[in-house]
Design an enzyme around this catalytic site. Structure first.
Site, PDB file in Angstrom:
ATOM      1  CG  ASN A 170      75.818  79.765  10.664  1.00  0.00           C
ATOM      2  OD1 ASN A 170      75.546  80.489   9.703  1.00  0.00           O
ATOM      3  ND2 ASN A 170      74.970  78.896  11.178  1.00  0.00           N
TER       4      ASN A 170
ATOM      5  NE  ARG B  33      73.988  76.503   7.599  1.00  0.00           N
ATOM      6  CZ  ARG B  33      72.769  76.759   8.029  1.00  0.00           C
ATOM      7  NH1 ARG B  33      72.588  77.545   9.047  1.00  0.00           N
ATOM      8  NH2 ARG B  33      71.737  76.210   7.449  1.00  0.00           N
TER       9      ARG B  33
ATOM     10  CG  HIS C 246      67.994  72.846   6.792  1.00  0.00           C
ATOM     11  ND1 HIS C 246      66.662  73.028   6.544  1.00  0.00           N
ATOM     12  CD2 HIS C 246      68.408  73.966   7.433  1.00  0.00           C
ATOM     13  CE1 HIS C 246      66.287  74.216   7.004  1.00  0.00           C
ATOM     14  NE2 HIS C 246      67.325  74.805   7.546  1.00  0.00           N
TER      15      HIS C 246
ATOM     16  CG  LEU D 212      60.524  70.379  12.097  1.00  0.00           C
ATOM     17  CD1 LEU D 212      59.293  69.883  12.849  1.00  0.00           C
ATOM     18  CD2 LEU D 212      60.161  70.687  10.640  1.00  0.00           C
TER      19      LEU D 212
ATOM     20  NE  ARG E  55      63.943  81.302   5.508  1.00  0.00           N
ATOM     21  CZ  ARG E  55      64.915  80.416   5.662  1.00  0.00           C
ATOM     22  NH1 ARG E  55      65.109  79.480   4.757  1.00  0.00           N
ATOM     23  NH2 ARG E  55      65.685  80.452   6.730  1.00  0.00           N
TER      24      ARG E  55
ATOM     25  CG  HIS F 185      64.021  72.269  22.338  1.00  0.00           C
ATOM     26  ND1 HIS F 185      64.700  71.637  23.346  1.00  0.00           N
ATOM     27  CD2 HIS F 185      64.958  72.816  21.524  1.00  0.00           C
ATOM     28  CE1 HIS F 185      65.999  71.799  23.151  1.00  0.00           C
ATOM     29  NE2 HIS F 185      66.184  72.499  22.059  1.00  0.00           N
TER      30      HIS F 185
ATOM     31  CD  GLU G  12      72.681  73.067  11.125  1.00  0.00           C
ATOM     32  OE1 GLU G  12      72.373  73.568  12.233  1.00  0.00           O
ATOM     33  OE2 GLU G  12      72.135  73.406  10.063  1.00  0.00           O
TER      34      GLU G  12
HETATM   35  P1  ADP Z   1      67.654  78.410  13.473  1.00  0.00           P
HETATM   36  O1  ADP Z   1      67.017  77.922  12.223  1.00  0.00           O
HETATM   37  O2  ADP Z   1      67.688  79.896  13.586  1.00  0.00           O
HETATM   38  O3  ADP Z   1      68.959  77.719  13.835  1.00  0.00           O
HETATM   39  P2  ADP Z   1      66.586  76.966  15.763  1.00  0.00           P
HETATM   40  O4  ADP Z   1      66.945  75.606  15.304  1.00  0.00           O
HETATM   41  O5  ADP Z   1      67.290  77.528  16.943  1.00  0.00           O
HETATM   42  O6  ADP Z   1      66.588  78.027  14.580  1.00  0.00           O
HETATM   43  O7  ADP Z   1      65.009  76.954  16.087  1.00  0.00           O
HETATM   44  C1  ADP Z   1      64.302  78.095  16.442  1.00  0.00           C
HETATM   45  C2  ADP Z   1      62.850  77.718  16.681  1.00  0.00           C
HETATM   46  O8  ADP Z   1      62.814  76.721  17.724  1.00  0.00           O
HETATM   47  C3  ADP Z   1      61.977  78.884  17.154  1.00  0.00           C
HETATM   48  O9  ADP Z   1      60.733  78.867  16.460  1.00  0.00           O
HETATM   49  C4  ADP Z   1      61.731  78.560  18.600  1.00  0.00           C
HETATM   50  O10 ADP Z   1      60.477  78.992  19.008  1.00  0.00           O
HETATM   51  C5  ADP Z   1      61.766  77.041  18.599  1.00  0.00           C
HETATM   52  N1  ADP Z   1      62.015  76.518  19.954  1.00  0.00           N
HETATM   53  C6  ADP Z   1      63.155  76.583  20.667  1.00  0.00           C
HETATM   54  N2  ADP Z   1      62.952  76.065  21.907  1.00  0.00           N
HETATM   55  C7  ADP Z   1      61.656  75.675  21.958  1.00  0.00           C
HETATM   56  C8  ADP Z   1      60.827  75.063  22.951  1.00  0.00           C
HETATM   57  N3  ADP Z   1      61.310  74.756  24.149  1.00  0.00           N
HETATM   58  N4  ADP Z   1      59.537  74.806  22.624  1.00  0.00           N
HETATM   59  C9  ADP Z   1      59.046  75.121  21.407  1.00  0.00           C
HETATM   60  N5  ADP Z   1      59.769  75.687  20.435  1.00  0.00           N
HETATM   61  C10 ADP Z   1      61.053  75.957  20.700  1.00  0.00           C
END
Ligand code: ADP
Length: 391
Positions: A9, A91, A179, A207, A239, A330, A377
Site C-alpha cells: 500500500n 492496493r 474503501h 472511519l 479532506r 477505537h 484490507e
Molecule cells: P488511515 O485512513 O490512514 O488508514 P486509520 O484507520 O489508521 O487511518 O485511522 C486514523 C484515525 O484513527 C486518526 O484520526 C486517529 O486519531 C484515530 N484513532 C486511532 N486510535 C484512536 C483511539 N484510540 N481513539 C480515538 N481515535 C483513534
C-alpha cells in the site's frame, strides 16, 4: 516457511506492506512500514512482535520509493530462503471505468493507471509508481491490482449518476465509491460475526483518516458517501467531504485559486484539521480543551449522521450498523455522537459495551444491531492476489 505473497500500500511518503505465507490458509508472517521517504527514511519490518529489520537514513538521503521497495524485496527473499515470493498485490485507490475487479497487471496497464492519477491525486500516482517500480525491479514477479472502487460496481445506476449533461457520465464522470477492500472484508466477516446481518440492510462506517460509509444490501454495495473521488462525503482528517460546487467557483473567482490550489486546500488543509486549526488526529482533538477542537468533532458526527440518513433512504430502512477503521474501532465518543443522532432510525447503544470497545455495542432493545469489526484490507488484497495467480 512457505511460498508467500507481498501486499503493498504505497502512499506519498510511506509504503505499508505485509507478507502472507501460503499455508492451508493465508498467514500473515511479517508487516512493515517504510516512512518519511524523501526526508529521513525509516524502514521497520516486524515478524510478530519481533523487530526483524530496522534501518534509518539521514536527512535528505537520496532514496526514493523504488530504493525502499528494493530493500523490502531483498529482506523478503532472504527471509523466505528456499521458498519463493510468488506475487505482489497492490492496493490501488481508483479503478475508474477500466478496472472493475482485481486485475493481473501487465506493463501495458500502466498507461490506463496513469490516466486515473488525476482522480485520486493523493494516492493513485503513488499506488501506480509502486507497480512500475516492481516491474523494473522484479519483471518476472506477477502483480495484482486490487481497487477500492471495485466493490461498488453493484451500485444501481441511479446511485452512480451526477446531475451533469449526459456526455460526462459516458466519459466516466460519475459516482464510484471507495474503501471497497475494507467493505468487502467486513461483508466477508458477517456470516460468522452477525449472520442475520449478512442478508439484510446495513451501513458500514469506515472511519479513518479517510472516511466513508457504505450502504450494503444482501452483501452488495448499493450506495456510498464517496463519489467521483475520495474527496466526497464525510468530513475527514484533512479532506473537506461533501461541499457545494458553488464554493469552488467562489474560491476560483474571489481567491484566484487554480486546480492545484484547490487540490491542496480540499485534500490537505480541510476536514478536522481545517475546522479545528489544531490537528487532523481525533485523539488529539478529543484531548484538547479548545472549543475549535470540539466544533470539528461535532461537525464530523453531524455530517456522518446526516449522510447515514441518506444511505438509510437508499436501503429502504436499516437493520445493522458496523463501525470500522481507526476512529470506528477505537473511539467510543465518536460512535456515540453519531449513533445519538440516529436514534430516530432505531439505534440504541449500550454505553457500557461501547465504552469498553466490545464487538457488539447496541442494547438488546435496539432495533438496529451495532457492531465494531476491525477491518483488514491487506488480507483482502492477499486473498484476491492468491486467487488470480491460481495458488
Ligand atoms: P488511515 O485512513 O490512514 O488508514 P486509520 O484507520 O489508521 O487511518 O485511522 C486514523 C484515525 O484513527 C486518526 O484520526 C486517529 O486519531 C484515530 N484513532 C486511532 N486510535 C484512536 C483511539 N484510540 N481513539 C480515538 N481515535 C483513534
Amino acid at each position: 516457511m512457505a511460498d508467500a505473497i507481498l501486499t503493498i500500500n504505497a502512499g506519498s511518503s510511506s509504503i505499508k506492506f505485509a507478507l502472507y505465507e501460503l499455508k492451508e490458509t493465508l498467514v500473515r508472517t511479517a508487516v512493515g512500514l517504510a516512512e518519511n521517504i524523501g526526508q529521513a527514511p525509516h524502514l521497520l519490518i516486524k515478524t510478530g512482535k519481533d523487530v526483524a529489520l530496522e534501518k534509518r537514513w539521514p536527512d535528505h538521503a537520496p532514496l526514493n520509493h523504488e530504493d525502499l521497495l528494493e530493500e523490502v524485496l531483498n529482506w523478503v527473499e532472504t527471509h523466505l530462503g528456499d521458498d519463493q515470493l510468488v506475487a505482489a498485490g497492490h492496493r490501488i485507490v481508483h479503478g475508474g471505468k477500466t478496472f472493475l475487479g482485481p486485475t493481473l497487471l501487465t506493463p501495458a496497464h500502466l498507461v490506463d493507471l496513469a490516466r486515473l492519477n488525476q482522480l485520486a491525486p493523493l494516492h493513485e500516482p503513488h499506488n501506480t509508481a509502486a507497480v512500475q517500480a516492481l516491474f523494473k525491479l522484479r519483471p518476472e514477479l506477477p502483480q495484482v491490482g486490487c481497487f477500492d472502487t471495485s466493490f461498488h460496481h453493484t451500485m444501481p445506476e441511479l446511485a452512480t449518476r451526477l446531475a451533469l449533461p449526459r456526455k460526462y457520465y459516458d466519459e466516466g464522470v460519475r459516482r464510484y465509491g471507495f474503501h471497497g477492500l475494507s467493505y468487502e472484508y467486513i461483508t466477508s466477516r458477517l456470516p460468522e460475526v452477525a449472520p442475520h446481518l449478512s442478508k439484510s440492510r446495513i451501513i458500514v462506517a469506515h472511519l479513518g483518516n479517510g472516511a466513508s460509509m457504505c450502504a450494503i444490501k444482501d452483501g452488495k454495495s448499493v450506495d456510498s458517501t464517496m463519489g467521483f473521488t475520495a474527496l466526497d462525503g464525510l468530513v475527514m482528517g484533512t479532506r473537506c467531504g461533501a461541499i457545494g460546487a458553488g464554493v469552488l467557483i467562489y474560491l476560483m473567482q474571489s481567491d484566484g485559486m487554480n486546480a492545484d490550489d484547490l487540490t491542496d486546500l480540499l485534500y490537505k488543509k480541510s476536514g478536522l484539521l481545517g475546522v479545528s486549526g489544531i490537528s487532523s488526529d481525533v485523539r488529539t482533538l478529543l484531548a484538547s480543551p479548545k472549543p475549535e477542537a470540539k466544533e470539528a468533532l461535532d461537525l464530523f458526527a453531524f455530517q456522518a449522521a446526516r449522510q447515514a440518513a441518506g444511505l438509510i433512504a437508499s436501503l429502504g430502512g436499516l437493520d445493522g450498523m458496523i463501525f470500522t477503521a481507526g476512529i470506528g474501532e477505537h473511539s467510543p465518543e465518536i460512535r456515540a455522537a453519531i449513533c445519538e443522532r440516529l436514534a430516530w432510525a432505531g439505534i440504541q447503544l449500550s454505553s457500557e459495551a461501547n465504552a469498553a470497545n466490545e464487538p457488539a455495542i447496541s442494547t438488546c432493545e435496539s432495533k438496529v444491531e451495532v457492531h465494531v469489526i476491525p477491518t483488514d484490507e491487506e488480507l483482502m488484497i492477499a486473498t484476491h492476489t492468491k486467487h488470480l495467480i491460481n495458488k
